[in-house]
Enzyme design. Structure first.
Site, PDB file in Angstrom:
ATOM      1  N   LYS A  19       2.263   4.629   1.223  1.00  0.00           N
ATOM      2  CA  LYS A  19       2.254   5.244   2.555  1.00  0.00           C
ATOM      3  C   LYS A  19       1.886   6.716   2.371  1.00  0.00           C
ATOM      4  O   LYS A  19       2.678   7.506   1.874  1.00  0.00           O
ATOM      5  CB  LYS A  19       3.629   5.102   3.206  1.00  0.00           C
ATOM      6  CG  LYS A  19       3.644   5.559   4.635  1.00  0.00           C
ATOM      7  CD  LYS A  19       4.974   5.211   5.276  1.00  0.00           C
ATOM      8  CE  LYS A  19       4.975   5.517   6.752  1.00  0.00           C
ATOM      9  NZ  LYS A  19       4.755   6.923   7.053  1.00  0.00           N
ATOM     10  N   CYS A  43      10.753  45.767   7.888  1.00  0.00           N
ATOM     11  CA  CYS A  43      10.584  47.150   7.445  1.00  0.00           C
ATOM     12  C   CYS A  43       9.738  47.862   8.505  1.00  0.00           C
ATOM     13  O   CYS A  43       8.613  47.453   8.774  1.00  0.00           O
ATOM     14  CB  CYS A  43       9.875  47.166   6.087  1.00  0.00           C
ATOM     15  SG  CYS A  43       9.270  48.808   5.663  1.00  0.00           S
ATOM     16  N   CYS A  46      13.956  48.434   2.356  1.00  0.00           N
ATOM     17  CA  CYS A  46      12.751  47.695   1.960  1.00  0.00           C
ATOM     18  C   CYS A  46      12.605  47.707   0.438  1.00  0.00           C
ATOM     19  O   CYS A  46      12.653  48.769  -0.189  1.00  0.00           O
ATOM     20  CB  CYS A  46      11.524  48.324   2.616  1.00  0.00           C
ATOM     21  SG  CYS A  46       9.993  47.551   2.101  1.00  0.00           S
ATOM     22  N   CYS A  68       4.032  51.476   4.016  1.00  0.00           N
ATOM     23  CA  CYS A  68       4.577  50.432   3.141  1.00  0.00           C
ATOM     24  C   CYS A  68       3.413  49.608   2.563  1.00  0.00           C
ATOM     25  O   CYS A  68       2.686  48.938   3.298  1.00  0.00           O
ATOM     26  CB  CYS A  68       5.548  49.554   3.931  1.00  0.00           C
ATOM     27  SG  CYS A  68       6.306  48.277   2.944  1.00  0.00           S
ATOM     28  N   GLU A  90       0.861  -1.194   0.000  1.00  0.00           N
ATOM     29  CA  GLU A  90       0.000   0.000   0.000  1.00  0.00           C
ATOM     30  C   GLU A  90       0.885   1.228   0.000  1.00  0.00           C
ATOM     31  O   GLU A  90       1.934   1.223   0.632  1.00  0.00           O
ATOM     32  CB  GLU A  90      -0.853   0.037   1.281  1.00  0.00           C
ATOM     33  CG  GLU A  90      -1.696  -1.188   1.476  1.00  0.00           C
ATOM     34  CD  GLU A  90      -2.149  -1.362   2.929  1.00  0.00           C
ATOM     35  OE1 GLU A  90      -2.274  -0.356   3.649  1.00  0.00           O
ATOM     36  OE2 GLU A  90      -2.361  -2.512   3.328  1.00  0.00           O
ATOM     37  N   LYS A 137      10.702   3.417   3.174  1.00  0.00           N
ATOM     38  CA  LYS A 137      10.698   4.868   2.936  1.00  0.00           C
ATOM     39  C   LYS A 137      11.617   5.226   1.776  1.00  0.00           C
ATOM     40  O   LYS A 137      12.750   4.734   1.711  1.00  0.00           O
ATOM     41  CB  LYS A 137      11.196   5.604   4.200  1.00  0.00           C
ATOM     42  CG  LYS A 137      10.265   5.478   5.388  1.00  0.00           C
ATOM     43  CD  LYS A 137       9.091   6.411   5.301  1.00  0.00           C
ATOM     44  CE  LYS A 137       9.157   7.647   6.093  1.00  0.00           C
ATOM     45  NZ  LYS A 137       9.409   7.825   7.395  1.00  0.00           N
ATOM     46  N   TYR A 197      -7.032   2.035   5.851  1.00  0.00           N
ATOM     47  CA  TYR A 197      -6.101   0.924   5.635  1.00  0.00           C
ATOM     48  C   TYR A 197      -6.165  -0.162   6.707  1.00  0.00           C
ATOM     49  O   TYR A 197      -5.299  -1.016   6.792  1.00  0.00           O
ATOM     50  CB  TYR A 197      -4.654   1.421   5.493  1.00  0.00           C
ATOM     51  CG  TYR A 197      -4.173   2.368   6.588  1.00  0.00           C
ATOM     52  CD1 TYR A 197      -4.040   1.943   7.893  1.00  0.00           C
ATOM     53  CD2 TYR A 197      -3.850   3.684   6.282  1.00  0.00           C
ATOM     54  CE1 TYR A 197      -3.600   2.798   8.880  1.00  0.00           C
ATOM     55  CE2 TYR A 197      -3.405   4.554   7.268  1.00  0.00           C
ATOM     56  CZ  TYR A 197      -3.288   4.110   8.559  1.00  0.00           C
ATOM     57  OH  TYR A 197      -2.859   4.958   9.529  1.00  0.00           O
ATOM     58  N   CYS A 250       9.307  50.017  -0.244  1.00  0.00           N
ATOM     59  CA  CYS A 250       9.149  51.439   0.090  1.00  0.00           C
ATOM     60  C   CYS A 250      10.485  52.116   0.383  1.00  0.00           C
ATOM     61  O   CYS A 250      10.522  53.287   0.740  1.00  0.00           O
ATOM     62  CB  CYS A 250       8.197  51.600   1.275  1.00  0.00           C
ATOM     63  SG  CYS A 250       8.902  51.011   2.820  1.00  0.00           S
TER      64      CYS A 250
HETATM   65  S1  IVH Z   1      -0.550   0.703   8.798  1.00  0.00           S
HETATM   66  C1  IVH Z   1       0.229  -1.342  12.647  1.00  0.00           C
HETATM   67  N1  IVH Z   1      -0.904   1.568   6.333  1.00  0.00           N
HETATM   68  O1  IVH Z   1       2.214   5.605   8.596  1.00  0.00           O
HETATM   69  C2  IVH Z   1      -0.185  -0.670  11.402  1.00  0.00           C
HETATM   70  N2  IVH Z   1      -0.026   3.098   7.945  1.00  0.00           N
HETATM   71  O2  IVH Z   1       4.620   4.910  10.188  1.00  0.00           O
HETATM   72  C3  IVH Z   1       0.063   0.778  11.417  1.00  0.00           C
HETATM   73  N3  IVH Z   1       0.364   5.350   7.089  1.00  0.00           N
HETATM   74  O3  IVH Z   1       0.789   5.810  11.816  1.00  0.00           O
HETATM   75  C4  IVH Z   1      -0.314   1.560  10.290  1.00  0.00           C
HETATM   76  N4  IVH Z   1      -0.307   4.973   5.032  1.00  0.00           N
HETATM   77  O4  IVH Z   1      -0.188   7.273   9.947  1.00  0.00           O
HETATM   78  C5  IVH Z   1      -0.489   1.872   7.579  1.00  0.00           C
HETATM   79  N5  IVH Z   1      -1.311   2.211   4.149  1.00  0.00           N
HETATM   80  C6  IVH Z   1      -0.896   2.514   5.381  1.00  0.00           C
HETATM   81  C7  IVH Z   1      -0.437   3.808   5.719  1.00  0.00           C
HETATM   82  C8  IVH Z   1       0.000   4.050   7.024  1.00  0.00           C
HETATM   83  C9  IVH Z   1       0.178   5.873   5.882  1.00  0.00           C
HETATM   84  C10 IVH Z   1       0.941   6.080   8.248  1.00  0.00           C
HETATM   85  C11 IVH Z   1       0.106   5.971   9.518  1.00  0.00           C
HETATM   86  C12 IVH Z   1       0.994   5.304  10.518  1.00  0.00           C
HETATM   87  C13 IVH Z   1       2.351   5.617  10.001  1.00  0.00           C
HETATM   88  C14 IVH Z   1       3.325   4.558  10.469  1.00  0.00           C
END
Ligand code: IVH
Length: 677
Positions: free
Chosen positions: A117, A430, A412, A436, A115, A318, A227, A415
């Site tokens: 993030k 300013c 400025c 101004c 999924e 990430k 989610y 002005c």
């Molecule tokens: S699952 C135990 N799914 O990321 C499961 N989190 O770093 C916890 N987030 O607090 C969350 N998209 O705010 C999950 N598809 C996704 C997400 C997601 C964004 C954020 C969420 C969470 C944080 C964790």
């Protein structure tokens, strides 16, 4: 009875009566007298108390006016902790995760979901019998803040679940976010106003959910992707056994599910997904900073379990912040409404994270010094969670030989007044408050804003037009504008002129807290203005207060207090307030119009839960009454519950559980008796 005793009794009776009417109005939503009759009662009490202050009751309704105005959000304990995710930055770590899963699942087959993030704020939604019961923030994972009314403004969150199969209880978690388009619009607006921009959509989303006015939240156009689904173990109508199946149910119930969720049957497929979205994510209109990978089967998730912080069945992959090298062509300067000068870097256009970047924020003079930025330098620009890119480094090896250290402007740009440096030596500003152009226009725009004086007929363009025609030099001049003045302007007919003048006239009834915010004192935002207004009750009291007195107020720091005291001595604010007072604006709290709230600690230490339909309360209303009286609201029947309030057609399973656990059950009337004054 002696006259004094009679008066004391009269004061007591009046106070009790007003409490009762307040309660009917605010808690029960069922007033039995008109607002006017109520005002008369309150006035009578105020008059008597003024004459006989020795009889003022400590809990007199007149003493309580605005007492709860800090309006903190109530908190709630999450039934199941909201964990966060372990972060991974390399494919190697992903492979290691998969090895641990293989071991944990002892060679059994498994699947993953991938999924996106979403960069926003996690929220928990609890539905009972298909109705949204409450919404809470993650908080510290165990206890969150109840922000139901704000969340209800998000159109993609169903208030009632759709479809034929509605579980008696379901918790849905997901991410509240804002689209890139809307976020950029809002930040551009803030730059124009000389206000600090939101660093990233996450800050914006969380700030928005904590606003006091749901109408303002509604305007911010937040959105939501779910989610996570959790049913109760005793759910009879349906079972959900995988994450992916959860998404199909979420769709059926009317949620907008992210279309890019993918089921992967091998680690290879996961890796392909991670690679694919590394660049594709920039084509989306919302910010994503990675991918969340989860084990699909709930049973297998349970086998793997959690550490104290993270699940062992999921991780967040990430993406590293995107960087690009380009050339700093020039630095320009913007003048905000407080006179602060903000430097902006003009860059040779470069493609970064899916958009062409031409400008970067430089924040202040110190930042230019810290980086030793010089015109012609090759600079590294980074776009992380932040939408507006920043310069992180200078590539010294490419510095042109003739590059000179950057000299911050001394005058400025608008002005030509000599700039001054702030006490903290971070900002230049300013000092030409009165002449101004961008400062004056900025201050008037702030003044007419929707959440300030709310003069909707006047937007940015008209403010500039009025300024250029010489009609306004400060916000108070708005109240001197005549129909003749307007009819002389371009594009102004009788109708439009009337509209503008009506808007200006109507703004005179705006309450003190809005007027205070509209003045534009540094650091006095909406919430701070409300706190100050209700604490000091009038501008005169506020402007004679000391830094110590102001910073005593809960959540008001020295920085704010100092800014207010400075404003109180600043001829600009003194003249502005005098002129606005003369125009008839509200500079004190009108006791008769304040939002009073019944509060007590009668339920302190108790946890209550209501089930079934109530006569006097909506679901939210009864929860509010519990919290307002110091109690905690439970989400299910557990040993910790003190009372179950039973209405019509109560939930069978709740009654059964309460019987099993020997929890005391009370009627709505008994509950009302408990909180009655
Ligand atoms: S699952 C135990 N799914 O990321 C499961 N989190 O770093 C916890 N987030 O607090 C969350 N998209 O705010 C999950 N598809 C996704 C997400 C997601 C964004 C954020 C969420 C969470 C944080 C964790």
């Amino acid at each position: 009875m002696a006259t004094n005793d009679l008066i004391q009794k009269k004061i007591q009776d009046l106070a009790a009566l007003i409490h009762e009417h307040n309660y009917r109005y605010y808690v029960l939503n069922d007033p039995i007298i008109s607002d006017q009759e109520f005002d008369l009662l309150l006035k009578e009490l105020i008059t008597l108390e003024k004459q006989y202050p020795e009889f003022i009751l400590p809990d007199s309704p007149t003493q309580r006016v605005g007492s709860d105005i800090t309006k903190k959000f109530p908190t709630i304990e999450h039934e199941v902790q909201m964990l966060s995710l372990d972060n991974t930055y390399s494919i190697q770590e992903v492979v290691e995760f998969d090895e641990r899963v293989q071991k944990g699942l002892e060679g059994n087959k498994y699947e993953y979901t991938c999924e996106l993030k979403i960069d926003g704020l996690a929220i928990s939604l609890v539905y009972e019998n298909g109705n949204l019961l409450y919404a809470a923030t993650r908080g510290d994972g165990k206890i969150g803040e109840v922000v139901t009314n704000n969340v209800k403004t998000i159109k993609t969150i169903p208030l009632r679940l759709q479809g034929d199969v509605i579980p008696s209880f379901v918790e849905v978690r997901g991410e509240v976010y804002i689209s890139k388009t809307n976020f950029e619009k809002i930040n551009e607006e803030r730059i124009k106003q000389g206000e600090e921009i939101y660093a990233n959509p996450r800050n914006f989303a969380s700030g928005s959910l904590k606003l006091q006015d749901p109408r303002e939240v509604a305007r911010r156009k937040l959105d939501f992707f779910p989610y996570f689904v959790r049913l109760k173990e005793d759910e009879k109508k349906l079972t959900i056994s995988t994450q992916y199946e959860g998404f199909t149910w979420l769709k059926k119930w009317g949620f907008k599910v992210n279309p890019h969720v993918q089921l992967c049957t091998s680690l290879n497929e996961v890796q392909t997904y991670l690679q694919e979205w590394e660049t594709k994510r920039f084509t989306l209109d919302y910010e994503t900073d990675g991918v969340v990978v989860k084990i699909n089967s709930y049973a297998q998730q349970n086998i793997l379990g959690n550490t104290s912080k993270f699940p062992r069945w999921a991780f967040a992959y990430k993406y590293a912040a995107q960087k690009a090298e380009t050339v700093l062509e020039s630095i320009s300067f913007q003048v905000g409404r407080t006179g602060v000068i903000t430097p902006v870097a003009n860059l040779k256009p470069v493609l970064l994270a899916g958009t062409t970047v031409k400008r970067a924020t430089l924040h202040n003079a110190q930042e230019i010094k810290r980086l030793d930025l010089r015109i012609g330098d090759s600079v590294l620009v980074e776009k992380g969670g932040e939408i507006i890119p920043k310069i992180v480094q200078v590539n010294l090896s490419k510095r042109p030989t003739n590059a000179q250290p950057f000299e911050f402007i001394s005058h400025c740009p608008e002005c030509n007044t000599a700039l001054q440096i702030s006490q903290t030596r971070i900002h230049y500003y300013c000092p030409n408050t009165y002449h101004c152009r961008p400062q004056i226009i900025g201050r008037v725009i702030h003044f007419v804003r929707r959440n300030a004086m709310d003069i909707q007929a006047i937007g940015e363009e008209k403010v500039a037009q009025f300024y250029d025609a010489g009609l306004i030099r400060n916000p108070a001049d708005l109240y001197k504008i005549t129909e003749d003045d307007l009819l002389k302007l371009d594009r102004f007919g009788k109708k439009l002129a009337e509209n503008v003048l009506n808007g200006i006239q109507k703004s005179k009834t705006q309450p003190f807290e809005r007027v205070l915010f509209a003045l534009g004192i540094r650091y006095v935002g909406e919430t701070v203005a409300v706190k100050l207004a209700y604490h000091f009750k009038s501008i005169d009291a506020l402007f004679s207060a000391t830094i110590e007195q102001i910073s005593q107020i809960h959540e008001i720091g020295e920085k704010i207090a100092q800014a207010v005291v400075e404003a109180s001595k600043d001829p600009y604010y003194i003249q502005l307030v005098a002129a606005l007072k003369q125009a008839g604006l509200q500079f004190s709290i009108d006791e008769n119009k304040t939002t009073q709230k019944i509060t007590s600690n009668k339920l302190e230490g108790l946890t209550l839960l209501a089930t079934g339909k109530m006569k006097h309360f909506t679901r939210e209303g009864i929860e509010k009454a519990i919290r307002d009286n110091g109690g905690k609201v439970a989400t299910s029947v557990t040993k910790k519950l003190s009372y179950l309030i039973v209405g019509d057609e109560p939930g069978e399973s709740k009654i059964k559980k309460a019987n099993e656990l020997n929890i005391k059950m009370i009627s709505e009337q008994e509950f009302l008796d408990m909180i009655k004054d």
